[in-house]
Design an enzyme around this catalytic site. Structure first.
Site, PDB file in Angstrom:
ATOM      1  N   GLY A   1      69.660 -56.117 -39.106  1.00 47.44           N
ATOM      2  CA  GLY A   1      70.956 -55.510 -39.368  1.00 47.44           C
ATOM      3  C   GLY A   1      71.663 -55.221 -38.058  1.00 47.44           C
TER       4      GLY A   1
ATOM      5  N   GLN B   1      77.273 -50.858 -32.511  1.00 48.74           N
ATOM      6  CA  GLN B   1      76.213 -51.410 -31.643  1.00 48.74           C
ATOM      7  C   GLN B   1      76.721 -52.545 -30.762  1.00 48.74           C
ATOM      8  OE1 GLN B   1      73.087 -51.939 -34.888  1.00 48.74           O
ATOM      9  NE2 GLN B   1      71.853 -51.381 -33.106  1.00 48.74           N
TER      10      GLN B   1
ATOM     11  N   CYS C   1      65.054 -50.868 -33.475  1.00 47.73           N
ATOM     12  CA  CYS C   1      66.512 -50.866 -33.411  1.00 47.73           C
ATOM     13  C   CYS C   1      66.958 -51.642 -32.171  1.00 47.73           C
ATOM     14  CB  CYS C   1      67.010 -49.415 -33.331  1.00 47.73           C
ATOM     15  SG  CYS C   1      68.786 -49.272 -33.179  1.00 47.73           S
ATOM     16  N   LEU C   2      67.950 -52.517 -32.343  1.00 49.72           N
ATOM     17  CA  LEU C   2      68.418 -53.306 -31.195  1.00 49.72           C
ATOM     18  C   LEU C   2      68.982 -52.424 -30.086  1.00 49.72           C
ATOM     19  CD1 LEU C   2      70.185 -56.298 -33.023  1.00 49.72           C
ATOM     20  CD2 LEU C   2      67.913 -56.262 -31.979  1.00 49.72           C
TER      21      LEU C   2
ATOM     22  N   HIS D   1      69.524 -47.351 -42.315  1.00 51.16           N
ATOM     23  CA  HIS D   1      69.499 -47.345 -40.847  1.00 51.16           C
ATOM     24  C   HIS D   1      70.893 -47.689 -40.302  1.00 51.16           C
ATOM     25  CE1 HIS D   1      67.410 -48.336 -36.885  1.00 51.16           C
ATOM     26  NE2 HIS D   1      68.594 -48.885 -36.719  1.00 51.16           N
ATOM     27  N   GLU D   2      71.520 -48.717 -40.875  1.00 55.87           N
ATOM     28  CA  GLU D   2      72.857 -49.129 -40.390  1.00 55.87           C
ATOM     29  C   GLU D   2      73.936 -48.130 -40.799  1.00 55.87           C
ATOM     30  OE1 GLU D   2      72.722 -51.398 -38.247  1.00 55.87           O
ATOM     31  OE2 GLU D   2      70.707 -52.082 -38.756  1.00 55.87           O
TER      32      GLU D   2
ATOM     33  N   HIS E   1      73.970 -45.578 -38.272  1.00 54.16           N
ATOM     34  CA  HIS E   1      74.691 -46.002 -37.060  1.00 54.16           C
ATOM     35  C   HIS E   1      76.188 -45.740 -37.177  1.00 54.16           C
ATOM     36  CE1 HIS E   1      71.886 -47.752 -34.285  1.00 54.16           C
ATOM     37  NE2 HIS E   1      71.387 -48.610 -35.161  1.00 54.16           N
TER      38      HIS E   1
HETATM   39 NI    NI Z   1      69.641 -49.745 -35.134  1.00 60.34          NI
END
Ligand code: NI
Length: 182
Positions: free
Chosen positions: A45, A50, A92-93, A134-135, A138
């Site tokens: 995702g 991000q 997480c990226l 999770h997204e 964000h």
């Molecule tokens: Ni993340």
């Protein structure tokens, strides 16, 4: 299409509740670039903030894992119901090299707009529900480390400090909305 730079922990845009998307006419190019970026980085995702964009939208693609047929685009999403609870070791990226056990509801109902601007309501479970939550966090300015104990944060203190130092440098070249037609 282009691969965008990923914003890491330490950049204040990750703590910001993103602005609602109001125009949908120029969104295809942005979504194309976000998908290119997510696939390049092997993410499940990716949220707009991000990649440094203050917009309440995110994408995910679990086609290979969770039996979901298509990639999903979630715009102006809102979780309207949830049930159950499970723990999962999330990555997480924006936190490269860090994984954390996080508790979340197992099933969620989500109201959101698709890329055409039409509202949809859908129920998700398993890993798809987890990635969506999770997204959603964000785009609401909530990070993984906001969901764990102080002790868990202390264990990764030096990694966080390093990311923060690198982020302060990278912010100077952060992408802006200028290149997109919004
Ligand atoms: Ni993340």
């Amino acid at each position: 299409m282009a691969v965008l730079d990923i914003v890491h922990f330490g950049d204040p845009i990750l703590k910001k509740k993103c602005n609602p998307v109001k125009r949908f006419d120029g969104i295809d190019r942005l979504l194309g670039d976000m998908f290119d970026t997510m696939y390049e980085e092997d993410g499940l995702g990716l949220a707009a903030n991000q990649v440094g964009l203050d917009l309440h939208l995110f994408i995910l693609d679990l086609s290979d894992i969770d039996g979901v047929e298509n990639p999903l685009v979630i715009i102006n999403g809102e979780i309207t119901a949830s049930e159950g609870e499970s723990s999962y070791n999330e990555g997480c990226l924006s936190f490269p090299g860090i994984r954390l056990d996080i508790n979340r509801p197992e099933v969620i109902t989500l109201r959101y707009q698709n890329p055409n601007g039409n509202w949809e309501t859908e129920t998700f479970s398993d890993l798809t529900a987890r990635v969506i939550q999770h997204e959603m966090d964000h785009v609401n300015g909530i990070m993984m480390i906001d969901r764990v104990s102080t002790l868990d944060k202390i264990k990764i203190r030096s990694e966080l400090k390093n990311l923060e130092i690198q982020s302060n440098e990278k912010q100077k070249t952060r992408p802006t909305l200028d290149g997109y037609n919004f």
